[in-house]
Write an enzyme that holds these catalytic residues in place. Structure first.
Site, PDB file in Angstrom:
ATOM      1  N   ASP A 154       3.700  -8.599  16.902  1.00 26.57           N
ATOM      2  CA  ASP A 154       2.965  -8.714  15.648  1.00 26.57           C
ATOM      3  C   ASP A 154       3.558  -9.909  14.896  1.00 26.57           C
ATOM      4  OD1 ASP A 154       2.212  -8.615  12.996  1.00 26.57           O
ATOM      5  OD2 ASP A 154       2.549  -6.461  12.753  1.00 26.57           O
ATOM      6  N   GLN A 192       3.981 -11.947  10.027  1.00 23.22           N
ATOM      7  CA  GLN A 192       4.963 -12.594   9.153  1.00 23.22           C
ATOM      8  C   GLN A 192       5.747 -13.663   9.920  1.00 23.22           C
ATOM      9  OE1 GLN A 192       4.934 -11.990   5.995  1.00 23.22           O
ATOM     10  NE2 GLN A 192       3.742 -10.089   5.969  1.00 23.22           N
ATOM     11  N   CYS A 217       3.194  -0.701   3.395  1.00 23.33           N
ATOM     12  CA  CYS A 217       2.581  -0.266   4.656  1.00 23.33           C
ATOM     13  C   CYS A 217       3.634  -0.039   5.734  1.00 23.33           C
ATOM     14  CB  CYS A 217       1.526  -1.252   5.153  1.00 23.33           C
ATOM     15  SG  CYS A 217       0.167  -1.452   4.022  1.00 23.33           S
ATOM     16  N   HIS A 261       4.883  -2.448  10.627  1.00 19.90           N
ATOM     17  CA  HIS A 261       3.778  -2.246   9.698  1.00 19.90           C
ATOM     18  C   HIS A 261       2.858  -1.167  10.270  1.00 19.90           C
ATOM     19  CE1 HIS A 261       0.039  -3.379   7.575  1.00 19.90           C
ATOM     20  NE2 HIS A 261       0.798  -4.039   6.727  1.00 19.90           N
ATOM     21  N   LYS A 295      -2.487 -14.848   5.424  1.00 20.31           N
ATOM     22  CA  LYS A 295      -1.069 -14.935   5.084  1.00 20.31           C
ATOM     23  C   LYS A 295      -0.530 -16.333   5.352  1.00 20.31           C
ATOM     24  CE  LYS A 295      -0.256 -10.087   6.298  1.00 20.31           C
ATOM     25  NZ  LYS A 295      -0.059  -9.414   5.004  1.00 20.31           N
TER      26      LYS A 295
HETATM   27  C1  LIG Z   1       3.999  -7.336   9.759  1.00 24.78           C
HETATM   28  C2  LIG Z   1       2.552  -7.119   9.429  1.00 24.78           C
HETATM   29  N1  LIG Z   1       1.727  -6.664  10.383  1.00 24.78           N
HETATM   30  C3  LIG Z   1       0.426  -6.471  10.147  1.00 24.78           C
HETATM   31  C4  LIG Z   1      -0.135  -6.711   8.916  1.00 24.78           C
HETATM   32  C5  LIG Z   1      -1.591  -6.438   8.712  1.00 24.78           C
HETATM   33  O1  LIG Z   1      -2.281  -7.597   8.472  1.00 24.78           O
HETATM   34  P1  LIG Z   1      -3.801  -7.579   8.020  1.00 24.78           P
HETATM   35  O2  LIG Z   1      -3.870  -6.647   6.845  1.00 24.78           O
HETATM   36  O3  LIG Z   1      -4.089  -8.983   7.651  1.00 24.78           O
HETATM   37  O4  LIG Z   1      -4.611  -7.099   9.157  1.00 24.78           O
HETATM   38  C6  LIG Z   1       0.685  -7.178   7.900  1.00 24.78           C
HETATM   39  C7  LIG Z   1       0.112  -7.430   6.568  1.00 24.78           C
HETATM   40  O5  LIG Z   1       0.439  -6.830   5.582  1.00 24.78           O
HETATM   41  C8  LIG Z   1       2.049  -7.390   8.161  1.00 24.78           C
HETATM   42  O6  LIG Z   1       2.869  -7.836   7.206  1.00 24.78           O
END
Ligand SMILES: Cc1ncc(COP(=O)(O)O)c(C=O)c1O
Lengths: 133, 408
Positions: free
Chosen positions: B201, B204, B366, B124, B227
């Site tokens: 990270d 998910q 993203c 992401h 999430k």
């Molecule tokens: C794998 C992953 N990392 C990071 C994020 C970023 O999360 P947040 O927007 O809650 O900071 C997301 C959310 O879309 C994600 O799916």
């Protein structure tokens, strides 16, 4: 929820312009050429213009993306062909949205106006400013 | 609520806790943000209506209650991911802020010119851009682990990169765009053996499966409350204590200090050293309620439910002509399915689905480097959670067929 306006979202002629885009392709040695994209959805629209004595003699567009962005570009080229540049300058977002003739949700407005952005930025070198478009 | 003793989720009962389903929507965008049950909004409302006050600072009863509930979430989260101590649980706005905290506080001090950072093409943007900024500032280099044709990380290439002794390895436990479940434990082990600091990270990951950060062995683990049935604005950075102790603060000001004198300041102990200013108190309390709710369901049951749904959806979508599925087979992925339809842009599909009240994501998720790698500008994505039922997948299939009819 479905409304009458929504049901017309993919009106026949929009689909027709999407599947059979008018003025599609490239011009050799265009007087103006410009391309814009919308990174959010990957839509791309580019236009080539042949301008003689202030009139758009010929125009082609190329690109890829959703039906709204591509149909909007096709419709715009139809309108622009043979038009004086000065008149083309006056085309604004209401004209483009009006021509599409459908209710566009806020999330899809950028798709609908991508071709207008190509015209404005490419033909007049206007600042890449959303509000201007 | 809860699973009915058979290890299976009682989805019909669960859905009653989520008022939003009364609107009739089919919600297939939980990887983006989940829905929240009454238990979560109720816990937040309780705070706002009954003991709204600032934490850590006041000497009256409602502030004690607020502080207790706010701090209570920390223990719940610690238990959820089996961290060694609540000192290792730092509140952040979400995954993005958590990763930025590490990139800033750990990265600026530890990553030097010429150092190697290993990321992956699956990541992401929030696990790419902070490292790009760090690398530009400190003169480090970045290498990206590629994927194979199934959308799985190329472990051979990863091992090769580890031979170059990276300073940092950061990757997602589960890809939000393809649903790929990475072999996180093996990857962390190999990266640690190569001497790297490792950030996982878990945006998910933690919402969808049991996580044990000690068994995982990573140095940092980041995830977002929104999430996992919680509200926006409350997320978690887990960090190993010795690393957090050695790090400088991220933001500074009120609450993160012990003493402030004109001559200088001493910082607060962990975890508060990293929590400057008035926090998202109601949201953190809501996150605690979300963790309780998930605990009531059991993470194994959550995973099993999503796996069953994913298999069902994968099967249903595979049957549709002109539909391309991206990513690994259902047994190796989380509840995320990315796909494309021949001749129909994902945004057009999403618009048509919206007419049927089917909430579907369309775009680059993203993960633009990944989209470039796949050679597509965007995909459509359906993602599932504890409340998702097969009927919603069927409605998606209906919308896809409708789109194909319109675009025929
Ligand atoms: C794998 C992953 N990392 C990071 C994020 C970023 O999360 P947040 O927007 O809650 O900071 C997301 C959310 O879309 C994600 O799916």
């Amino acid at each position: 929820m479905s409304t009458a306006a929504d049901d017309q979202f993919y009106r026949e002629y929009i689909l027709d312009h999407y599947k059979n885009p008018r003025n599609y392709g490239r011009l050799d040695n265009p007087d103006i050429t410009h391309e814009e994209d919308n990174p959010l959805c990957g839509d791309v629209v580019g236009m080539d213009f042949r301008v003689q004595e202030g009139v758009i003699e010929d125009i082609r567009f190329h690109g890829r993306g959703c039906a709204i962005s591509q149909a909007s570009a096709s419709l715009l080229t139809e309108r622009l062909k043979g038009m004086a540049l000065d008149d083309a300058k006056k085309i604004d977002k209401h004209d483009v949205l009006g021509e599409l003739g459908i209710q566009i949700s806020p999330a899809r407005i950028k798709c609908a106006l991508l071709s207008l952005k190509v015209l404005k930025v490419g033909a007049y070198g206007l600042a890449d400013d959303e509000d201007e478009v | 609520m809860s699973s009915n003793g058979t290890g299976r989720l009682d989805v019909a009962a669960i859905r009653k806790d989520f008022p939003i389903f009364e609107t009739g929507i089919a919600y297939l965008d939980s990887a983006n943000t989940s829905q929240r049950p009454r238990q979560v909004t109720g816990a937040m409302l309780d705070y706002f209506e009954h003991f709204n006050s600032n934490i850590h600072r006041a000497a009256y009863h409602i502030a004690d209650v607020a502080t207790e509930r706010y701090e209570g979430t920390r223990e719940k989260v610690r238990a959820l991911i089996n961290a060694a101590s609540t000192k290792e649980i730092i509140y952040a706005r979400g995954t993005t802020e958590a990763i930025n905290l590490v990139a800033y506080s750990w990265g600026r001090k530890n990553v030097k010119a010429g150092d190697l950072i290993v990321l992956t093409i699956l990541d992401h943007h929030s696990n790419i851009v902070p490292w790009q900024i760090l690398a530009a500032a400190n003169g480090a280099r970045i290498e990206y682990v590629d994927i194979d044709d199934r959308g799985e990380l190329r472990q051979d290439q990863f091992r090769e990169l580890l031979k170059r002794s990276p300073k940092l390895v950061a990757f997602s436990q589960v890809s939000n765009a393809l649903g790929t479940i990475n072999p996180a434990q093996e990857m962390v082990k190999a990266a640690k053996a190569a001497g790297a600091t490792v950030l996982v990270d878990g945006a998910q990951g933690a919402p969808h499966q049991g996580v044990d950060v000690q068994a995982l062995g990573c140095d940092f683990y980041a995830f977002s409350g929104h999430k996992m049935l919680g509200p926006t604005g409350a997320g978690i950075l887990y960090g190993r204590r010795e690393l957090l102790e050695a790090m400088d603060p991220f933001q500074s000001g009120g609450d993160m200090i012990k003493t402030v004198r004109i001559e200088g300041t001493t910082y607060h102990d962990l975890p508060w050293k990293f929590e400057a200013g008035t926090q998202a108190i109601g949201e953190v309390i809501g996150l605690g309620a979300a963790v309780d709710y998930l605990g009531g369901l059991g993470m194994d049951a959550v995973r099993a439910h999503e796996r069953e749904l994913t298999e069902y959806a994968y099967e249903a979508l595979s049957d549709i002509e002109g539909l391309t599925l991206y990513g690994p087979p259902p047994s190796r992925r989380a509840g995320v399915i990315s796909f494309a339809l021949a001749g129909i842009h994902p945004h057009d599909l999403a618009t048509i689905a919206d007419r049927d009240q089917v909430c579907l994501r369309a775009g680059h998720h993203c993960a633009m480097p990944l989209m470039t790698r796949l050679g597509v500008p965007a995909t459509a994505r359906a993602s599932f959670y504890v409340y998702t039922q097969k009927d919603e997948v069927d409605r998606l299939v209906g919308s896809i067929k409708e789109a194909q009819r319109i675009f025929k």
